[in-house]
Design a protein around this motif. Structure first.
Motif: not given
Length: 316
Positions: A222-223, A284-286, A291-293
């Motif tokens: 999660x970002x 919610x990310x892969x 950090x990228x998001x």
């Protein structure tokens, strides 16, 4: 017709007039009473060995089938679906993770099955040959106890590694906090876990010494970005700007289903003070993509706020 052993024995006895060593040896070899037990023992040993290898082959095939089924598993995309939208990328990653774990456990189980089955066969053959196995078992037991006391830490590491694999606590590529070190998992064995921290330092952590693990990238990450604005700022305007950013990121094919797995959420007012209002936007990310998001969201927040004429809170 093939003559019987008894008839051959009688003929050799009549031919051998003297009690020579050769005649006595040949007569003993062709004596049915001498050959029968030896042939029966050899047949029994062959049957035991053949049966052991057949059972080993069947056990390996069963283990391989179970491992294949466990590696395939069912679809887990439903965990990350929202409003009928699923994530193919995260499903592929978790499928590969499950496959690697199942193959590792399959290899361990196959080795254990081979040792147990072939060891039992060898002991049975020794017993059939009337070789006392009680002293052997006693010696092995004493040796096992000695090794157990002398290698307690090693046994502890292996047991911890087995449970770590079975429970899928972490895998290669995960970012974990193992207590002793924090970093990306580069290798996992039954004895040690190899980590690389943010400075590039490699850590070798024994599995038996890990008492708790914080996994920052298992399944999904999660970002989030906090946006502090002045107390007098129009709350509705800020929320509309953040909602627009969330919609743009979800509609962007470079992010949707490739980096983020759900539409970003705007949580509204996260903190409130006499001079600052803090909004939070989250996605919610892969695994390990948070950090990228987060960096991309900060860029979009800065650009959108500038366009809307909304200033960040001083000192934020």
């Amino acid at each position: 017709m093939i003559p019987s052993l008894d008839s051959l024995n009688q003929q050799m006895s009549s031919v051998c007039e003297g009690d020579t060593l050769l005649c006595s040896t040949l007569a003993g070899l062709f004596n049915g009473a001498t050959w029968a037990p030896l042939v029966a023992t050899l047949i029994t040993i062959v049957l035991i060995l053949v049966l052991a290898f057949v059972i080993r082959k069947v056990a390996h095939r069963v283990i391989t089938r179970v491992v294949t089924r466990a590696a395939a598993g069912g679809s887990i995309m439903t965990r990350f679906r929202r409003n009928g939208v699923g994530s193919e990328s995260i499903d592929i990653l978790l499928h590969e993770r499950r496959k690697q774990r199942a193959e590792t456990m399959g290899s361990v189980l196959r080795h254990i099955a081979s040792i147990v089955i072939l060891g039992t066969a060898v002991l049975t053959v020794l017993d059939r040959l009337t070789i006392p196995i009680a002293p052997l078992l006693t010696s092995v037991g004493i040796l096992g106890v000695a090794i157990g006391f002398g290698a307690q830490e090693l046994v502890k590491d292996f047991i911890a590694g087995m449970f770590m694999l079975l429970e899928d606590q972490y895998g290669v590529g995960d970012v974990i906090d193992s207590g002793a070190a924090v970093g990306t998992v580069e290798a996992v064995t039954l004895r040690i876990t190899r980590l690389r921290d943010a400075d590039g330092r490699v850590w070798y952590v024994r599995n038996g010494t890990i008492t708790r693990v914080g996994n920052e990238s298992q399944g999904w990450s999660r970002a989030y970005v906090d946006v502090p604005v002045g107390y007098a700022t129009d709350v509705t305007a800020v929320r509309d700007v953040l909602e627009g950013i969330a919609k743009d990121m979800w509609d962007d094919p470079e992010f949707r289903e490739t980096v983020i797995v759900e539409r970003p959420d705007v949580f509204g007012v996260e903190q409130l003070s006499d001079s600052t209002i803090v909004f939070r936007i989250s996605a919610k990310t892969l695994p390990s993509k948070q950090a990228q998001v987060a960096r991309e969201m900060r860029l979009k927040v800065k650009s959108a706020l500038d366009t809307a004429g909304i200033a960040l809170a001083p000192g934020a």
